[in-house]
Design an enzyme around this catalytic site. Structure first.
Site, PDB file in Angstrom:
ATOM      1  N   CYS A  54       0.854  -1.246   0.049  1.00 49.81           N
ATOM      2  CA  CYS A  54      -0.114   0.077  -0.157  1.00 49.81           C
ATOM      3  C   CYS A  54       0.944   1.329   0.006  1.00 49.81           C
ATOM      4  CB  CYS A  54      -0.844  -0.070   1.188  1.00 49.81           C
ATOM      5  SG  CYS A  54      -2.077   1.327   1.143  1.00 49.81           S
ATOM      6  N   CYS A  80      -0.488   4.194   2.184  1.00 50.03           N
ATOM      7  CA  CYS A  80      -0.492   3.919   3.353  1.00 50.03           C
ATOM      8  C   CYS A  80       0.961   4.187   3.966  1.00 50.03           C
ATOM      9  CB  CYS A  80      -0.810   2.498   3.787  1.00 50.03           C
ATOM     10  SG  CYS A  80      -2.394   1.972   3.101  1.00 50.03           S
ATOM     11  N   ASP A  81       2.003   3.701   3.175  1.00 49.83           N
ATOM     12  CA  ASP A  81       3.458   3.605   3.698  1.00 49.83           C
ATOM     13  C   ASP A  81       4.326   4.614   3.081  1.00 49.83           C
ATOM     14  OD1 ASP A  81       2.309   1.578   5.425  1.00 49.83           O
ATOM     15  OD2 ASP A  81       2.784  -0.060   4.165  1.00 49.83           O
TER      16      ASP A  81
HETATM   17  C1  LIG Z   1      -0.099  -3.894   4.760  1.00 48.45           C
HETATM   18  C2  LIG Z   1      -1.002  -2.981   4.738  1.00 48.45           C
HETATM   19  C3  LIG Z   1      -0.890  -1.911   5.165  1.00 48.45           C
HETATM   20  C4  LIG Z   1      -1.969  -0.844   5.374  1.00 48.45           C
HETATM   21  N1  LIG Z   1      -1.945   0.479   5.935  1.00 48.45           N
HETATM   22  C5  LIG Z   1      -2.741   1.289   5.890  1.00 48.45           C
HETATM   23  C6  LIG Z   1      -2.444   2.509   6.660  1.00 48.45           C
HETATM   24  O1  LIG Z   1      -1.768   2.929   6.995  1.00 48.45           O
HETATM   25  N2  LIG Z   1      -3.742   3.432   6.551  1.00 48.45           N
HETATM   26  C7  LIG Z   1      -4.877   3.036   5.847  1.00 48.45           C
HETATM   27  O2  LIG Z   1      -5.893   3.874   5.948  1.00 48.45           O
HETATM   28  N3  LIG Z   1      -5.169   1.854   5.412  1.00 48.45           N
HETATM   29  C8  LIG Z   1      -4.115   1.260   5.174  1.00 48.45           C
HETATM   30  N4  LIG Z   1      -4.025  -0.147   4.698  1.00 48.45           N
HETATM   31  C9  LIG Z   1      -5.747  -0.463   4.143  1.00 48.45           C
HETATM   32  C10 LIG Z   1      -6.518  -0.855   5.301  1.00 48.45           C
HETATM   33  O3  LIG Z   1      -6.016  -1.864   5.980  1.00 48.45           O
HETATM   34  C11 LIG Z   1      -7.958  -1.398   4.684  1.00 48.45           C
HETATM   35  O4  LIG Z   1      -8.463  -0.403   3.626  1.00 48.45           O
HETATM   36  C12 LIG Z   1      -8.923  -1.695   5.634  1.00 48.45           C
HETATM   37  O5  LIG Z   1      -8.326  -2.487   6.648  1.00 48.45           O
HETATM   38  C13 LIG Z   1     -10.149  -2.294   5.104  1.00 48.45           C
HETATM   39  O6  LIG Z   1     -11.186  -2.571   6.232  1.00 48.45           O
HETATM   40  P1  LIG Z   1     -12.323  -3.429   6.040  1.00 48.45           P
HETATM   41  O7  LIG Z   1     -13.151  -2.984   7.193  1.00 48.45           O
HETATM   42  O8  LIG Z   1     -13.036  -3.361   4.913  1.00 48.45           O
HETATM   43  O9  LIG Z   1     -11.956  -4.970   6.048  1.00 48.45           O
HETATM   44  P2  LIG Z   1     -10.423  -5.680   6.185  1.00 48.45           P
HETATM   45  O10 LIG Z   1      -9.531  -4.941   7.073  1.00 48.45           O
HETATM   46  O11 LIG Z   1     -10.004  -6.089   5.095  1.00 48.45           O
HETATM   47  O12 LIG Z   1     -10.966  -6.840   7.357  1.00 48.45           O
HETATM   48  C14 LIG Z   1     -11.816  -7.821   7.044  1.00 48.45           C
HETATM   49  C15 LIG Z   1     -11.767  -8.859   8.053  1.00 48.45           C
HETATM   50  O13 LIG Z   1     -13.204  -9.617   8.001  1.00 48.45           O
HETATM   51  C16 LIG Z   1     -13.046 -10.966   8.310  1.00 48.45           C
HETATM   52  N5  LIG Z   1     -13.445 -11.930   7.437  1.00 48.45           N
HETATM   53  C17 LIG Z   1     -13.239 -12.337   6.260  1.00 48.45           C
HETATM   54  N6  LIG Z   1     -13.995 -13.271   5.699  1.00 48.45           N
HETATM   55  C18 LIG Z   1     -14.785 -13.385   6.848  1.00 48.45           C
HETATM   56  C19 LIG Z   1     -15.919 -14.475   6.819  1.00 48.45           C
HETATM   57  N7  LIG Z   1     -16.408 -15.276   5.841  1.00 48.45           N
HETATM   58  N8  LIG Z   1     -16.555 -14.456   8.058  1.00 48.45           N
HETATM   59  C20 LIG Z   1     -16.325 -13.657   9.317  1.00 48.45           C
HETATM   60  N9  LIG Z   1     -15.073 -13.099   9.053  1.00 48.45           N
HETATM   61  C21 LIG Z   1     -14.419 -12.728   7.910  1.00 48.45           C
HETATM   62  C22 LIG Z   1     -11.237 -11.457   8.400  1.00 48.45           C
HETATM   63  O14 LIG Z   1     -10.908 -11.251   9.648  1.00 48.45           O
HETATM   64  C23 LIG Z   1     -10.664 -10.127   7.614  1.00 48.45           C
HETATM   65  O15 LIG Z   1      -9.778  -9.906   7.955  1.00 48.45           O
HETATM   66  C24 LIG Z   1      -3.214  -0.990   4.751  1.00 48.45           C
HETATM   67  C25 LIG Z   1      -3.522  -2.424   4.192  1.00 48.45           C
HETATM   68  C26 LIG Z   1      -2.467  -3.238   4.041  1.00 48.45           C
HETATM   69  C27 LIG Z   1      -2.595  -4.647   3.491  1.00 48.45           C
END
Ligand SMILES: Cc1cc2nc3c(=O)[nH]c(=O)nc-3n(C[C@H](O)[C@H](O)[C@H](O)COP(=O)(O)OP(=O)(O)OC[C@H]3O[C@@H](n4cnc5c(N)ncnc54)[C@H](O)[C@@H]3O)c2cc1C
Length: 347
Positions: A168, A171-172
């Site tokens: 990302c 992000c980084d």
């Molecule tokens: C390495 C990295 C660094 C990042 N750094 C940043 C940053 O510094 N700042 C920033 O704003 N964004 C950052 N991001 C992006 C950010 O993490 C994502 O945009 C954000 O986490 C998305 O959130 P979300 O709620 O959609 O779900 P996610 O964070 O994708 O989490 C979804 C979770 O739902 C759960 N899940 C999945 N399927 C199921 C199921 N069938 N049943 C039950 N539970 C389930 C799992 O635990 C899964 O991990 C980064 C991403 C990465 C990969």
């Protein structure tokens, strides 16, 4: 009695939806995902993608400052004792996620640590089956299962994750370790060009590594990369190894040629993978309308409605464009308000 609202997921979107629905007295039940080896390997353990990173410098409300005493006070002891010690100024990804989860729990959110593996959206109330085989019923469902960044699967890439390897750039990219340094972006689509372009704000130079002799990106984006004096495109090359050491993290890359040229070693302090994301929607196939790229389709502008009335989607599972913690939290809030108003209209 069916649950009023079930939330599936464990990132900023799911916990924000839980905070809002709990405060609206809908008594949300959150499926935060199972703690399994399979989920560890795919990067989908509870607390989501943000728990896989170190510093989070762009989530509002956390300027630099030592949070240790606050973390000790705000997070339940049974959770806090398993968290890595707070070692940096500001907030880390796991710390931020524990804080958001705790806030949801404080308002009465109930949590099940299992995946949802099956859904019946034809039935009313909806029926959900969890990975422990139990079934649950709900009047409304919020899907917030996120997405995962794709990696190449190289051992050296895994070794230097968060120590120079990132998926990302937004992000980084601004972290001090990348300032004025040579960086590598792997990919050839619009996102890779956009990330390379973004990184030139901080980097001394950006190598864009692409396995073919033409970028997949749209013409206008490709031109942006070709015309940027800070971007050097390494055509017909793939990343073969991330080079580094314990003290410095990433120090360079070894690139293989796809056209029989010798390997090329480049100095670099960062490697950014930009080879797409995989939304966590396999269990939704045939249940909800998905986009071509398998994201949940939002059906109405400025709403989190999906193709099934009473099912809402939030966060990266439906957003392949912004992909930030704060936007995921924002759409989590929207889904909670949409669900609350939809339920109220049916009473
Ligand atoms: C390495 C990295 C660094 C990042 N750094 C940043 C940053 O510094 N700042 C920033 O704003 N964004 C950052 N991001 C992006 C950010 O993490 C994502 O945009 C954000 O986490 C998305 O959130 P979300 O709620 O959609 O779900 P996610 O964070 O994708 O989490 C979804 C979770 O739902 C759960 N899940 C999945 N399927 C199921 C199921 N069938 N049943 C039950 N539970 C389930 C799992 O635990 C899964 O991990 C980064 C991403 C990465 C990969």
């Amino acid at each position: 009695m069916p649950e009023k609202v079930i939330i599936i997921g464990s990132g900023p979107a799911a916990w924000t939806a839980a905070i809002y629905t709990a405060r609206a007295e809908l008594k949300p039940l959150v499926f935060e995902g199972a703690v399994t080896e399979e989920n560890r390997l795919t990067g989908t353990l509870p607390l989501g993608q943000l728990a896989l990173t170190t510093e989070v410098e762009n989530y509002p409300g956390f300027p630099a400052g030592n949070l240790e005493a606050y973390l000790d006070d705000a997070i339940a002891r049974d959770k806090r004792q398993f968290m890595a010690p707070h070692s940096k100024e500001g907030v880390s990804g796991p710390e931020l996620m524990e804080l958001i989860r705790q806030q949801a729990v404080n308002f009465g959110t109930r949590v099940v640590t299992h995946d949802v593996v099956q859904l019946d959206f034809d039935a009313r109330p909806f029926k959900l089956t969890a990975s422990d085989g139990k079934t649950y019923e709900a009047l409304a469902v919020i899907v917030a299962t996120g997405a995962r960044a794709n990696y190449l699967g190289l051992p050296s890439e895994a070794e230097y994750k968060n120590r120079g390897v990132s998926a990302c750039a937004v992000c980084d990219g601004a972290l001090p370790r990348f300032r004025n340094q040579p960086l590598v972006v792997v990919g050839g689509g619009d996102a890779a060009v956009e990330e390379a372009d973004y990184l030139t704000k901080f980097a001394g130079k950006v190598y864009l590594v692409h396995r073919r002799d033409e970028l997949r990106a749209s013409k206008i984006m490709a031109r942006r990369a070709i015309d940027n004096p800070k971007i050097e495109i390494q055509w017909n090359r793939t990343l073969d190894e991330v080079l580094g050491n314990d003290a410095d993290g990433v120090t360079g890359v070894r690139l293989k040629s796809t056209v029989g040229e010798p390997d090329l070693v480049l100095d670099a302090s960062g490697v950014f993978l930009s080879i797409g994301h995989t939304p966590n929607t396999a269990f939704l196939e045939g249940k909800l309308e998905l986009t071509e790229k398998k994201y949940v389709k939002w059906t109405t502008p400025w709403r989190t409605y999906t193709s099934v009335e009473g099912v809402f989607a939030a966060g990266d599972v439906a957003d392949d464009y912004f992909r930030q913690a704060v936007t995921a939290a924002g759409t989590g809030c929207m889904a909670a308000l949409d669900a609350e108003r939809w339920l109220a209209a049916r009473e």
